[in-house]
Design an enzyme around this catalytic site. Sequence first.
Site, PDB file in Angstrom:
ATOM      1  N   ARG A  13      96.134 -27.843  28.730  1.00  0.00           N
ATOM      2  CA  ARG A  13      97.390 -28.578  28.885  1.00  0.00           C
ATOM      3  C   ARG A  13      98.451 -27.862  28.065  1.00  0.00           C
ATOM      4  O   ARG A  13      98.156 -26.926  27.336  1.00  0.00           O
ATOM      5  CB  ARG A  13      97.265 -30.069  28.548  1.00  0.00           C
ATOM      6  CG  ARG A  13      96.257 -30.510  27.553  1.00  0.00           C
ATOM      7  CD  ARG A  13      96.484 -30.008  26.156  1.00  0.00           C
ATOM      8  NE  ARG A  13      97.848 -30.292  25.722  1.00  0.00           N
ATOM      9  CZ  ARG A  13      98.485 -29.639  24.789  1.00  0.00           C
ATOM     10  NH1 ARG A  13      97.921 -28.614  24.158  1.00  0.00           N
ATOM     11  NH2 ARG A  13      99.703 -29.957  24.438  1.00  0.00           N
ATOM     12  N   ALA A  50     102.763 -26.784  28.739  1.00  0.00           N
ATOM     13  CA  ALA A  50     103.434 -26.177  29.887  1.00  0.00           C
ATOM     14  C   ALA A  50     103.127 -24.681  30.093  1.00  0.00           C
ATOM     15  O   ALA A  50     102.707 -24.282  31.189  1.00  0.00           O
ATOM     16  CB  ALA A  50     104.937 -26.418  29.770  1.00  0.00           C
ATOM     17  N   GLN A  56      97.342 -35.474  21.161  1.00  0.00           N
ATOM     18  CA  GLN A  56      97.449 -34.013  21.061  1.00  0.00           C
ATOM     19  C   GLN A  56      97.824 -33.578  19.640  1.00  0.00           C
ATOM     20  O   GLN A  56      97.474 -32.474  19.216  1.00  0.00           O
ATOM     21  CB  GLN A  56      98.511 -33.485  22.041  1.00  0.00           C
ATOM     22  CG  GLN A  56      98.140 -33.569  23.509  1.00  0.00           C
ATOM     23  CD  GLN A  56      98.635 -34.844  24.150  1.00  0.00           C
ATOM     24  OE1 GLN A  56      98.778 -35.877  23.496  1.00  0.00           O
ATOM     25  NE2 GLN A  56      98.895 -34.799  25.440  1.00  0.00           N
ATOM     26  N   ASN A 102     109.754 -33.700  27.421  1.00  0.00           N
ATOM     27  CA  ASN A 102     108.595 -33.362  26.574  1.00  0.00           C
ATOM     28  C   ASN A 102     107.729 -34.606  26.431  1.00  0.00           C
ATOM     29  O   ASN A 102     108.063 -35.684  26.939  1.00  0.00           O
ATOM     30  CB  ASN A 102     109.059 -32.828  25.211  1.00  0.00           C
ATOM     31  CG  ASN A 102     107.922 -32.187  24.440  1.00  0.00           C
ATOM     32  OD1 ASN A 102     107.156 -31.381  24.987  1.00  0.00           O
ATOM     33  ND2 ASN A 102     107.763 -32.533  23.178  1.00  0.00           N
ATOM     34  N   ASP A 116     108.292 -29.367  28.501  1.00  0.00           N
ATOM     35  CA  ASP A 116     107.665 -29.150  29.809  1.00  0.00           C
ATOM     36  C   ASP A 116     108.664 -28.729  30.867  1.00  0.00           C
ATOM     37  O   ASP A 116     108.300 -28.108  31.861  1.00  0.00           O
ATOM     38  CB  ASP A 116     106.949 -30.425  30.273  1.00  0.00           C
ATOM     39  CG  ASP A 116     105.633 -30.543  29.556  1.00  0.00           C
ATOM     40  OD1 ASP A 116     105.636 -30.966  28.381  1.00  0.00           O
ATOM     41  OD2 ASP A 116     104.610 -30.164  30.142  1.00  0.00           O
TER      42      ASP A 116
HETATM   43  O1  MRU Z   1     100.476 -33.691  28.555  1.00  0.00           O
HETATM   44  P1  MRU Z   1     100.491 -32.374  27.821  1.00  0.00           P
HETATM   45  O2  MRU Z   1      99.543 -32.313  26.672  1.00  0.00           O
HETATM   46  O3  MRU Z   1     100.341 -31.222  28.770  1.00  0.00           O
HETATM   47  O4  MRU Z   1     101.950 -32.295  27.213  1.00  0.00           O
HETATM   48  C1  MRU Z   1     102.304 -31.160  26.470  1.00  0.00           C
HETATM   49  C2  MRU Z   1     103.643 -31.240  25.843  1.00  0.00           C
HETATM   50  O5  MRU Z   1     104.344 -32.220  25.968  1.00  0.00           O
HETATM   51  C3  MRU Z   1     104.104 -30.019  25.123  1.00  0.00           C
HETATM   52  O6  MRU Z   1     104.954 -30.366  24.069  1.00  0.00           O
HETATM   53  C4  MRU Z   1     104.848 -29.086  26.084  1.00  0.00           C
HETATM   54  O7  MRU Z   1     104.074 -28.842  27.230  1.00  0.00           O
HETATM   55  C5  MRU Z   1     105.197 -27.803  25.451  1.00  0.00           C
HETATM   56  S1  MRU Z   1     103.783 -26.816  25.173  1.00  0.00           S
HETATM   57  C6  MRU Z   1     104.226 -25.362  24.436  1.00  0.00           C
END
Ligand code: MRU
Length: 357
Positions: free
Chosen positions: A45, A47, A197, A248, A238
């Site tokens: 996971r 982006a 996360q 985000n 994202d």
């Molecule tokens: O649902 P996720 O864990 O994929 O969400 C990730 C985020 O919100 C991150 O902050 C974003 O993708 C940036 S990653 C460098």
Amino acid sequence: MIHTIQWSDAGVVLIDQTKLPTEETYLTCADYIQVRDGIRDMIVRGAPAIGVTAAMGVALGARDAAASNVAELRAAWNHICEVMAGARPTAVNLFWAIDRMRVKFDALAAAGNDVAAIRAGLIEESKRMHADDIAACEAMGRHGATLMPERGGVLTHCNAGALATAGYGTALGVIRGAVEAGKQIHVYADETRPFLQGSRLTAWELMKDGIATTVIADNMAGVMMRQGKVQAIVVGSDRIAANGDVANKIGTYTVAVLAKEHGIPFYVAAPTSTVDLATPTGEGIPIEQRDRREVTHIAGRQMTPDGVGIENPAFDVTPHQYVAAIVTERGIARAPYKESLKKMVDEANVEAGTNHR
Ligand code: MRU
């Protein structure tokens, strides 16, 4: 070095992020459907990591598709790309990566390559995207380090680290860059309900690097700011709309509003592949709704009464007015973002020799 995503002849190898921090295990996705499922189920996971994984996934699909000529390969390819694009809706890096792979396919086919050469070229391109992503994160780290305090607390939300990219990280790349430049940073990691996360992933990878880290429950962020423990905030994204509105992880908007109230700079770090010039404002960003069970249960234990209403949007949008600066691999963008971001994306397109976004 954390190996978030690796290409192997057996498939795309992912560190299983659903098992961290207690188990460090790796999963080999042997076909493109398994890669799509790995993204959907958040084995991988973040982006940029989603984008690179998808690129390797479609390359894997093309390698293994039954096709004896380029026309047959193209038909299979279109289907593979469509399936991969259905993995998750918000991170624009997914669509950016698939588009870049499509452009590569078309260029290879137009140059008269046969099926074997197209397959090899696609695998090469996905590996290049992996390397480019690490280089972009390291560049963000160098640029963003200049924004960090000489010493003090930096708060982050979710995980925008090595685990969310091919390596090094965006927001955590900025923190790593600052630490490497000799700054004394103490990281406050929001735990990031409901998927955790922050407490599971950000804390795990920062501790591996020996960077001082304290995990806080999301609802503690305000009081930490009020107590003067937080000098700056840096998060990933994202998708960034053309006007600088930032999608985000859910809860980011709350942090940005608190930051404004306390006069603390709120920074976003993201590669230009996260900037979506085709979406004028944050209103147009699709927000993923995830399974209610992520909210109703913690570690398999039910925390809410049967049948209660649940909302579980995975992301929120922070209006650009709250964002002090956006760090990309090309430098530091400031308001008006409509101009500064467009300039950076245009430069990135010229350098890549494409204009597919
Ligand atoms: O649902 P996720 O864990 O994929 O969400 C990730 C985020 O919100 C991150 O902050 C974003 O993708 C940036 S990653 C460098």
